[in-house]
Each structure stands twice: as C-alpha cells, then as structure tokens.
Design a protein around this motif. Sequence first.
Motif, PDB file in Angstrom:
ATOM      1  N   THR A 155       4.293   6.398  -1.860  1.00  0.00           N
ATOM      2  CA  THR A 155       3.082   5.587  -1.829  1.00  0.00           C
ATOM      3  C   THR A 155       3.162   4.533  -2.922  1.00  0.00           C
ATOM      4  O   THR A 155       3.444   4.841  -4.075  1.00  0.00           O
ATOM      5  N   GLU A 156       2.946   3.288  -2.521  1.00  0.00           N
ATOM      6  CA  GLU A 156       2.984   2.173  -3.456  1.00  0.00           C
ATOM      7  C   GLU A 156       1.686   1.390  -3.343  1.00  0.00           C
ATOM      8  O   GLU A 156       1.022   1.416  -2.322  1.00  0.00           O
ATOM      9  N   ARG A 157       1.377   0.674  -4.388  1.00  0.00           N
ATOM     10  CA  ARG A 157       0.217  -0.213  -4.368  1.00  0.00           C
ATOM     11  C   ARG A 157       0.720  -1.628  -4.156  1.00  0.00           C
ATOM     12  O   ARG A 157       1.644  -2.078  -4.827  1.00  0.00           O
ATOM     13  N   TYR A 158       0.099  -2.313  -3.214  1.00  0.00           N
ATOM     14  CA  TYR A 158       0.451  -3.705  -2.944  1.00  0.00           C
ATOM     15  C   TYR A 158      -0.841  -4.477  -2.744  1.00  0.00           C
ATOM     16  O   TYR A 158      -1.593  -4.210  -1.800  1.00  0.00           O
ATOM     17  N   ARG A 159      -1.127  -5.384  -3.646  1.00  0.00           N
ATOM     18  CA  ARG A 159      -2.342  -6.209  -3.605  1.00  0.00           C
ATOM     19  C   ARG A 159      -3.611  -5.364  -3.448  1.00  0.00           C
ATOM     20  O   ARG A 159      -4.470  -5.655  -2.614  1.00  0.00           O
ATOM     21  N   GLY A 160      -3.659  -4.278  -4.201  1.00  0.00           N
ATOM     22  CA  GLY A 160      -4.848  -3.445  -4.210  1.00  0.00           C
ATOM     23  C   GLY A 160      -4.914  -2.403  -3.110  1.00  0.00           C
ATOM     24  O   GLY A 160      -5.790  -1.564  -3.109  1.00  0.00           O
ATOM     25  N   ALA A 161      -3.988  -2.449  -2.162  1.00  0.00           N
ATOM     26  CA  ALA A 161      -3.982  -1.468  -1.067  1.00  0.00           C
ATOM     27  C   ALA A 161      -2.848  -0.476  -1.284  1.00  0.00           C
ATOM     28  O   ALA A 161      -1.789  -0.820  -1.794  1.00  0.00           O
ATOM     29  N   GLU A 162      -3.095   0.764  -0.896  1.00  0.00           N
ATOM     30  CA  GLU A 162      -2.049   1.776  -0.962  1.00  0.00           C
ATOM     31  C   GLU A 162      -1.273   1.781   0.346  1.00  0.00           C
ATOM     32  O   GLU A 162      -1.867   1.835   1.429  1.00  0.00           O
ATOM     33  N   ILE A 163       0.036   1.719   0.223  1.00  0.00           N
ATOM     34  CA  ILE A 163       0.909   1.735   1.397  1.00  0.00           C
ATOM     35  C   ILE A 163       1.880   2.892   1.229  1.00  0.00           C
ATOM     36  O   ILE A 163       2.532   3.019   0.189  1.00  0.00           O
ATOM     37  N   THR A 164       1.985   3.746   2.245  1.00  0.00           N
ATOM     38  CA  THR A 164       2.934   4.856   2.209  1.00  0.00           C
ATOM     39  C   THR A 164       4.079   4.555   3.160  1.00  0.00           C
ATOM     40  O   THR A 164       3.871   4.317   4.349  1.00  0.00           O
ATOM     41  N   ASN A 165       5.270   4.557   2.608  1.00  0.00           N
ATOM     42  CA  ASN A 165       6.467   4.303   3.398  1.00  0.00           C
ATOM     43  C   ASN A 165       7.160   5.641   3.655  1.00  0.00           C
ATOM     44  O   ASN A 165       7.652   6.286   2.732  1.00  0.00           O
TER      45      ASN A 165
END
Length: 122
Positions: free
Chosen positions: A43-53
């Motif tokens: 899980t990473e943060r990108y522009r305030g959103a959490e994205i799970t790869n």
Amino acid sequence: MKMVIAFIRHEAFEPIRGELLSLGFPSLSISEVKGSGRQKGVTERYRGAEITNYLRPKVKLETVVDDTDVQTVVDTILKHARTGAVGDGKVFVAPIEESYRIRTGESGSETLQTHSPEDLPS
C-alpha cells in the motif's frame, strides 16, 4: 530434457546467473513479469489516496537442461533466491519432448548449450 522455470526477486538474478555460468549453463531466457501469490500487496500513498498494488514485479528465468542437470540448476536457484520471506518465488520443472537448433538442424540434447567450466571465457 527439462525446462526449469523460476519466478524470482530481481536482486536474486545476478548471483544465480553468475553461478549458473560458472557451472557451465550459460543459456538463459529472462522476462520481467508481475504476479500475485501469498505475498500481500504493497500500500502506497499517492496524492493523498491510498493505492494497494497486488501485482509484485518478478524476474522469470527459463532454461532447458539435460535431465541429469536439473537438480544442479534448481539447487543453484534455491540457494540464491531464498531469503525466507514471503515472496521469494517459485521454481517449476517441465518436460521437453524435443528441441532443434535452427541453424544446423541438430536435434535433442546436442542443441543444449552446456559447457564445461574450462570452455567458458574468463
């Protein structure tokens, strides 16, 4: 003949390649692949959103060897790829019925690129 197919971490490739070369197995095919297994997503943060790869990058290594050389190749891969953590990868062994060298028309085990360590450039 058998095909050894391994899905490994990127950092494990060079040590595996180096040892296989020194053992006389210079012929490898590699591909950069992505896949999912038991390893959890990151899980990473990108522009305030959490994205799970969930698709993790791996290297797919393929080589065809004589039946008598399979364990040597598999042991080399396991030795360098094992960290003990989830996501180390997998190794598969599949039968190969026949092979042909296009340039010469040779077939069978004559087409395999196995060399003795003395034959390899230093």
